[in-house]
Design an enzyme around this catalytic site. Structure first.
Site, PDB file in Angstrom:
ATOM      1  N   SER A   1     -10.642  -0.712   3.238  1.00  0.00           N
ATOM      2  CA  SER A   1      -9.867  -0.825   4.482  1.00  0.00           C
ATOM      3  C   SER A   1      -9.528   0.571   4.980  1.00  0.00           C
ATOM      4  O   SER A   1      -8.855   1.326   4.278  1.00  0.00           O
ATOM      5  CB  SER A   1      -8.550  -1.544   4.233  1.00  0.00           C
ATOM      6  OG  SER A   1      -8.769  -2.828   3.752  1.00  0.00           O
TER       7      SER A   1
ATOM      8  N   ARG B   1       0.838  -1.204   0.000  1.00  0.00           N
ATOM      9  CA  ARG B   1       0.000   0.000   0.000  1.00  0.00           C
ATOM     10  C   ARG B   1       0.882   1.267   0.000  1.00  0.00           C
ATOM     11  O   ARG B   1       0.590   2.236   0.716  1.00  0.00           O
ATOM     12  CB  ARG B   1      -0.940   0.035   1.211  1.00  0.00           C
ATOM     13  CG  ARG B   1      -1.955  -1.085   1.267  1.00  0.00           C
ATOM     14  CD  ARG B   1      -2.995  -0.965   0.157  1.00  0.00           C
ATOM     15  NE  ARG B   1      -4.117  -1.860   0.372  1.00  0.00           N
ATOM     16  CZ  ARG B   1      -4.181  -3.125  -0.041  1.00  0.00           C
ATOM     17  NH1 ARG B   1      -3.165  -3.659  -0.688  1.00  0.00           N
ATOM     18  NH2 ARG B   1      -5.266  -3.846   0.167  1.00  0.00           N
TER      19      ARG B   1
ATOM     20  N   GLU C   1      -5.139   3.799   6.428  1.00  0.00           N
ATOM     21  CA  GLU C   1      -4.745   3.524   5.051  1.00  0.00           C
ATOM     22  C   GLU C   1      -5.296   4.623   4.132  1.00  0.00           C
ATOM     23  O   GLU C   1      -4.718   4.922   3.102  1.00  0.00           O
ATOM     24  CB  GLU C   1      -5.316   2.159   4.652  1.00  0.00           C
ATOM     25  CG  GLU C   1      -4.689   1.569   3.421  1.00  0.00           C
ATOM     26  CD  GLU C   1      -5.713   1.143   2.396  1.00  0.00           C
ATOM     27  OE1 GLU C   1      -6.255   2.024   1.710  1.00  0.00           O
ATOM     28  OE2 GLU C   1      -5.955  -0.065   2.303  1.00  0.00           O
TER      29      GLU C   1
HETATM   30  N1  EPU Z   1     -10.437 -10.753  10.407  1.00  0.00           N
HETATM   31  C1  EPU Z   1     -11.095 -10.781  11.624  1.00  0.00           C
HETATM   32  N2  EPU Z   1     -12.104  -9.887  11.842  1.00  0.00           N
HETATM   33  C2  EPU Z   1     -12.505  -9.004  10.881  1.00  0.00           C
HETATM   34  C3  EPU Z   1     -11.814  -8.956   9.656  1.00  0.00           C
HETATM   35  C4  EPU Z   1     -10.774  -9.850   9.431  1.00  0.00           C
HETATM   36  O1  EPU Z   1     -10.780 -11.586  12.502  1.00  0.00           O
HETATM   37  O2  EPU Z   1     -13.432  -8.241  11.145  1.00  0.00           O
HETATM   38  C5  EPU Z   1      -9.385 -11.756  10.143  1.00  0.00           C
HETATM   39  C6  EPU Z   1      -9.869 -12.759   9.090  1.00  0.00           C
HETATM   40  O3  EPU Z   1     -10.549 -13.817   9.671  1.00  0.00           O
HETATM   41  C7  EPU Z   1      -8.586 -13.215   8.464  1.00  0.00           C
HETATM   42  C8  EPU Z   1      -7.696 -11.993   8.545  1.00  0.00           C
HETATM   43  O4  EPU Z   1      -8.275 -11.137   9.526  1.00  0.00           O
HETATM   44  O5  EPU Z   1      -7.989 -14.244   9.206  1.00  0.00           O
HETATM   45  C9  EPU Z   1      -7.544 -11.281   7.227  1.00  0.00           C
HETATM   46  O6  EPU Z   1      -8.807 -10.868   6.734  1.00  0.00           O
HETATM   47  P1  EPU Z   1      -9.099 -10.721   5.157  1.00  0.00           P
HETATM   48  O7  EPU Z   1      -8.588 -11.910   4.419  1.00  0.00           O
HETATM   49  O8  EPU Z   1     -10.512 -10.322   5.003  1.00  0.00           O
HETATM   50  O9  EPU Z   1      -8.142  -9.562   4.654  1.00  0.00           O
HETATM   51  P2  EPU Z   1      -7.665  -8.228   5.359  1.00  0.00           P
HETATM   52  O10 EPU Z   1      -6.258  -8.388   5.814  1.00  0.00           O
HETATM   53  O11 EPU Z   1      -8.661  -7.824   6.369  1.00  0.00           O
HETATM   54  C10 EPU Z   1      -6.646  -7.202   3.154  1.00  0.00           C
HETATM   55  C11 EPU Z   1      -6.699  -5.899   2.425  1.00  0.00           C
HETATM   56  C12 EPU Z   1      -8.014  -5.782   1.643  1.00  0.00           C
HETATM   57  C13 EPU Z   1      -8.081  -6.938   0.652  1.00  0.00           C
HETATM   58  C14 EPU Z   1      -7.986  -8.265   1.450  1.00  0.00           C
HETATM   59  C15 EPU Z   1      -7.913  -9.452   0.542  1.00  0.00           C
HETATM   60  C16 EPU Z   1      -5.371  -4.322   3.697  1.00  0.00           C
HETATM   61  C17 EPU Z   1      -5.383  -3.155   4.623  1.00  0.00           C
HETATM   62  N3  EPU Z   1      -6.571  -4.788   3.344  1.00  0.00           N
HETATM   63  O12 EPU Z   1      -7.689  -7.189   4.130  1.00  0.00           O
HETATM   64  O13 EPU Z   1      -7.964  -4.575   0.899  1.00  0.00           O
HETATM   65  O14 EPU Z   1      -9.297  -6.912  -0.090  1.00  0.00           O
HETATM   66  O15 EPU Z   1      -6.775  -8.269   2.241  1.00  0.00           O
HETATM   67  O16 EPU Z   1      -6.678  -9.471  -0.121  1.00  0.00           O
HETATM   68  O17 EPU Z   1      -4.300  -4.793   3.318  1.00  0.00           O
HETATM   69  C18 EPU Z   1      -8.580  -2.272   0.800  1.00  0.00           C
HETATM   70  O18 EPU Z   1      -7.367  -2.031   0.736  1.00  0.00           O
HETATM   71  O19 EPU Z   1      -9.451  -1.362   0.793  1.00  0.00           O
HETATM   72  C19 EPU Z   1      -9.005  -3.662   0.935  1.00  0.00           C
HETATM   73  C20 EPU Z   1     -10.293  -4.007   1.098  1.00  0.00           C
END
Ligand code: EPU
Length: 338
Positions: A237, A162, A333
């Site tokens: 995010s 990012r 972010e």
């Molecule tokens: N999780 C929780 N609670 C929540 C949300 C997530 O426990 O409310 C846990 C999930 O269970 C999982 C982990 O956190 O084990 C990761 O969650 P997820 O795979 O949904 O991805 P993320 O890390 O929350 C990132 C990006 C997203 C992107 C997804 C998929 C960032 C800041 N965000 O989210 O990007 O879509 O991975 O690749 O890196 C964005 O940048 O706007 C965005 C949506």
């Protein structure tokens, strides 16, 4: 090119914040952009694109330049690859769908990301195991001070998680006008390693996925977790997933062995901000019209009439609570304006 006055920005930012632009101008070409940047009667200019990664906290006094330059051109192609030039104002997801209709591979994992193509390099957008840098070749950007177009190669852009040159040394100096991407025409390199994609394909009984199948899986996953900004204001995010050193990570995981994490390198671990926020009890909580999304705690939402100030207050309440509980300081972010 015409300068309008006192324009509401509510429909120009996906958070749906009802702030005003004192002066506003549509930019439909590189010439419009150069002309507008030269307007001396408006010394301060503010560049607005898809408005999908910003939180506006007050009215904007500068001349807002809304980048709306359109067009997709094939610059080069052979049997295996195509090099596309995409103008900055093209909506990212519509452009991704266009590439899929032409059976060009590379963007399928990044389906349904809000915003425009021109801003994709600024934060090296990414999702489900793929980042812009993986298919990026170069971009053209106009220098604000001179109105000269400069070409930036992938190396020049210094992409990180990012992050890019345009968020650091290049911040506030350039407007990206077009992006060149190299996509596959056959022998697509599928990236289905991200657990959620695998699970979705299995659920759909797809064993030999096409790029369109992957796009559909990503669209289904995103729609189930992330709110549609046309229905509920948000900026995706709101926070970055914090990076911690190996020793910090070891301390943390001893106390919270159940916490999800990604190993980024030998000494760097990423902990999902969504998990940290959920553990602090914020998931699904609403404070006036500002809230934390019920399916993804990383996303802050505007239920209608939240101001930017209210969202920011909630964001910092969350940051401080997470820091107190886990000793990990998260950072936003989205760009905070004002
Ligand atoms: N999780 C929780 N609670 C929540 C949300 C997530 O426990 O409310 C846990 C999930 O269970 C999982 C982990 O956190 O084990 C990761 O969650 P997820 O795979 O949904 O991805 P993320 O890390 O929350 C990132 C990006 C997203 C992107 C997804 C998929 C960032 C800041 N965000 O989210 O990007 O879509 O991975 O690749 O890196 C964005 O940048 O706007 C965005 C949506």
């Amino acid at each position: 090119m015409q300068v309008q006055e006192n324009i509401s920005l509510k429909f120009y930012n996906t958070f749906g914040i009802d702030a005003k632009a004192k002066f506003f101008c549509e930019i439909n070409s590189e010439k419009d952009l150069a002309d507008a940047l030269r307007l001396e009667e408006y010394p301060n200019k503010f560049i607005l694109s898809g408005g999908s990664n910003m939180l506006i906290t007050k009215d904007i006094e500068a001349l807002v330049l809304h980048i709306n330059i359109k067009g997709i051109t094939i610059l080069k192609e052979n049997d295996d690859h195509v090099l596309l030039k995409i103008m900055a104002g093209e909506n990212w997801h519509q452009m991704v769908l266009w590439t899929l209709e032409h059976n060009y591979g590379g963007l399928e994992n990044m389906s349904l990301i809000p915003g425009n193509t021109g801003t994709a390099p600024i934060q090296n957008i990414g999702a489900y195991g793929v980042e812009l840098k993986d298919i990026f070749v170069s971009c053209d950007a106009m220098e604000i001070a001179t109105q000269q177009i400069h070409k930036f190669t992938k190396e020049d852009c210094q992409f990180g998680y990012r992050d890019s040159y345009f968020k650091n040394e290049g911040k506030g100096k350039f407007v990206i006008t077009s992006v060149n991407l190299r996509l596959t025409k056959n022998q697509h390199v599928l990236n289905t390693t991200y657990g959620a994609i695998e699970a979705q394909l299995e659920n759909d009984s797809i064993t030999d996925p096409t790029i369109k199948d992957i796009s559909n899986a990503v669209i289904t996953i995103r729609q189930s977790k992330l709110p549609d900004p046309t229905e509920l204001g948000n900026s995706g995010s709101f926070f970055k997933n914090p990076l911690v050193s190996k020793s910090e990570f070891e301390k943390f995981s001893k106390i919270y062995p159940e916490a999800p994490y990604y190993k980024v390198s030998e000494d760097l671990y990423k902990i999902p901000a969504g998990w940290l926020i959920e553990q602090c009890g914020f998931k699904g909580k609403r404070f006036g019209d500002a809230g934390v999304h019920k399916n993804q705690a990383l996303v802050l939402v505007n239920y209608g009439n939240a101001t930017g100030e209210e969202i920011i207050k909630l964001a910092f309440d969350i940051i401080n609570t997470v820091e107190k509980k886990f000793g990990i300081r998260m950072s936003p972010e989205v760009n905070i304006i004002g």
